[in-house]
Write an enzyme that holds these catalytic residues in place. Structure first.
Site, short mmCIF file in Angstrom:
data_model
loop_
_atom_site.label_atom_id
_atom_site.label_comp_id
_atom_site.label_asym_id
_atom_site.label_seq_id
_atom_site.Cartn_x
_atom_site.Cartn_y
_atom_site.Cartn_z
N GLN A 36 0.83 -1.21 0.00
CA GLN A 36 0.00 0.00 0.00
C GLN A 36 0.86 1.26 0.00
O GLN A 36 2.06 1.22 0.31
CB GLN A 36 -0.90 0.01 1.23
CG GLN A 36 -0.13 -0.05 2.54
CD GLN A 36 -0.97 -0.55 3.69
OE1 GLN A 36 -2.18 -0.40 3.71
NE2 GLN A 36 -0.33 -1.17 4.67
N GLU A 91 0.26 1.06 13.66
CA GLU A 91 0.89 2.21 14.33
C GLU A 91 1.06 1.99 15.82
O GLU A 91 1.72 2.76 16.52
CB GLU A 91 0.12 3.51 14.07
CG GLU A 91 -1.15 3.69 14.85
CD GLU A 91 -2.33 2.96 14.23
OE1 GLU A 91 -2.49 1.76 14.55
OE2 GLU A 91 -3.08 3.58 13.48
N ASP A 111 0.29 -7.67 11.81
CA ASP A 111 0.09 -6.73 10.71
C ASP A 111 0.85 -7.22 9.49
O ASP A 111 2.01 -7.65 9.60
CB ASP A 111 0.55 -5.33 11.09
CG ASP A 111 -0.01 -4.26 10.17
OD1 ASP A 111 0.39 -4.23 8.98
OD2 ASP A 111 -0.85 -3.46 10.62
N GLY A 144 -2.93 -11.58 8.46
CA GLY A 144 -3.79 -11.95 9.58
C GLY A 144 -4.60 -13.20 9.31
O GLY A 144 -4.84 -14.00 10.23
N ASP A 164 -8.40 -4.25 13.79
CA ASP A 164 -8.11 -2.85 13.48
C ASP A 164 -7.51 -2.80 12.09
O ASP A 164 -6.32 -2.52 11.91
CB ASP A 164 -7.15 -2.28 14.54
CG ASP A 164 -6.87 -0.81 14.33
OD1 ASP A 164 -7.60 -0.17 13.56
OD2 ASP A 164 -5.91 -0.31 14.95
#
EC number: 2.5.1.126
Length: 291
Positions: A36, A91, A111, A144, A164
C-alpha cells in the site's frame, strides 16, 4: 522531513463523490510498500497523521476517540481478559490501549505490512508510546488470515480479538478478513466466553459494506453490539461491530465499567462508564432517502 513550500493538500475520499481536503505542512514519509501507499504528514487541524492508500488511519489530535472506542468496550466487557489478539493496528495505538488493562498477560499484534510498523515506531511515537517494547507484546509481521489459520492448528486461544484493519472498501488487503467465513474462524479461536470487535467503516457512505460486516458477525455470535464515534480527521462517524459468545456489553452499568477500569489501572481520556453507556445506545447512522 520535507517542508511544504506552498499550499499542498491531501484529498481524502469519503465516498465516490465527496472528499475531505486537508492542508499539509510537512511530509515525513511518502513511499509505497509491497502492499500500500504510506504517507506520514503534519497537519494543522489533526497533527501528525498516518495515511494508507489515501485514507487517513490515525491522527495525533483525535486518535484516542477511535482507539479507545475500538478497544475498551470489548476488553472491559470481558471480566478476565488475559490473551488478546490484534489484527492490523500497525501504528501501535490499539496495542497501547490493550496493554493498559493489567489483566492482559499476552497481546499479539499481527500486521501484514512491516513497513507501516517500522515507520510508525520512528515517526509516530505519540501513538504507540513504547507499546512495542512491552514484555507482554508479541508483534508478528504476516497476513492476519494466515496467522489465524495457523493459530487454530496450534490450538491457541484468545479472550478478545480486535480487528483494526483498513476499511472493507478502501483496499483489497483486508477484504478476506471481513467475510462470514473468517468471523467463523475467529469464533473458533476464542475461548468459550470470548469477544471480537471490528471497525466496520462508515454506515452512511458505505451501507452495503457495513451491513456485510454486521451480518458476518451476527452469523457467528449470539450477542451483538453496534456503535459508532465521530472522528474529525475521518470526516465521519466510524462504525464498530462487537460480537460476544457470553458477556453482553449492554448489561454493564456505568458504575461497573468505572470499577473495572479502576481495578485494572486503566487511565483513559475519552472512554468511561458514561461513555460506554452512550456508545451502547448510539443509533447507527444511515442515509434516509426521501422521494
Amino acid at each position: 522531513m520535507s517542508k511544504v513550500p506552498g499550499p499542498i493538500v491531501l484529498m481524502e475520499p469519503l465516498s465516490g463523490k465527496t472528499s475531505l481536503i486537508i492542508k499539509i505542512n510537512a511530509i515525513h514519509v511518502s513511499k509505497r510498500s509491497k502492499y500500500q501507499g504510506i504517507l506520514i504528514v503534519d497537519t494543522d487541524d489533526y497533527g501528525r497523521t498516518l495515511v494508507l492508500d489515501d485514507y487517513i488511519q490515525s491522527s495525533y489530535y483525535d486518535e484516542i476517540y477511535y482507539h479507545e472506542s475500538l478497544v475498551h468496550p470489548a476488553v472491559t466487557t470481558h471480566p478476565r481478559p488475559s490473551d488478546v489478539l490484534i489484527l492490523g493496528g500497525g501504528e501501535g495505538a490499539t496495542l497501547r490501549e490493550v496493554l493498559k488493562h493489567n489483566t492482559v498477560k499476552r497481546a499479539v499484534m499481527v500486521d501484514i505490512d512491516g513497513d507501516v510498523v517500522e515507520l510508525s515506531k520512528k515517526y509516530l511515537p505519540q501513538m504507540h508510546q513504547g507499546a512495542f517494547d512491552d514484555p507482554r507484546s508479541e508483534v508478528r509481521i504476516e497476513d492476519g488470515f494466515v496467522y489465524v489459520e495457523n493459530a487454530l492448528k496450534r490450538g491457541e486461544k484468545f479472550d478478545v480479538v480486535i480487528m483494526d484493519l483498513t476499511d472493507p472498501y478502501s483496499s483489497d488487503i483486508a477484504k478476506q478478513l471481513y467475510t462470514p467465513e473468517f468471523f467463523g474462524k475467529v469464533k473458533r479461536l476464542l475461548r468459550e466466553d470470548g469477544i471480537v470487535v471490528t471497525q466496520a467503516g462508515n454506515s452512511f457512505y458505505f451501507p452495503e459494506a457495513y451491513d456485510y460486516v454486521l451480518q458476518g458477525v451476527k452469523g457467528n455470535f449470539p450477542i451483538i453490539a453496534e456503535y459508532s464515534v465521530w472522528i474529525p480527521s475521518f470526516g465521519y462517524a466510524v462504525n464498530f461491530v462487537l460480537g460476544s459468545l457470553k458477556h453482553d456489553p449492554h448489561s454493564l452499568s456505568a458504575e461497573e465499567v468505572d470499577k473495572r477500569l479502576s481495578e485494572r489501572g486503566v487511565r483513559a481520556e475519552f472512554y468511561s462508564g458514561k461513555t460506554h453507556i452512550a456508545l451502547m445506545n448510539m443509533p447507527v447512522i444511515k442515509k434516509i432517502l426521501r422521494v
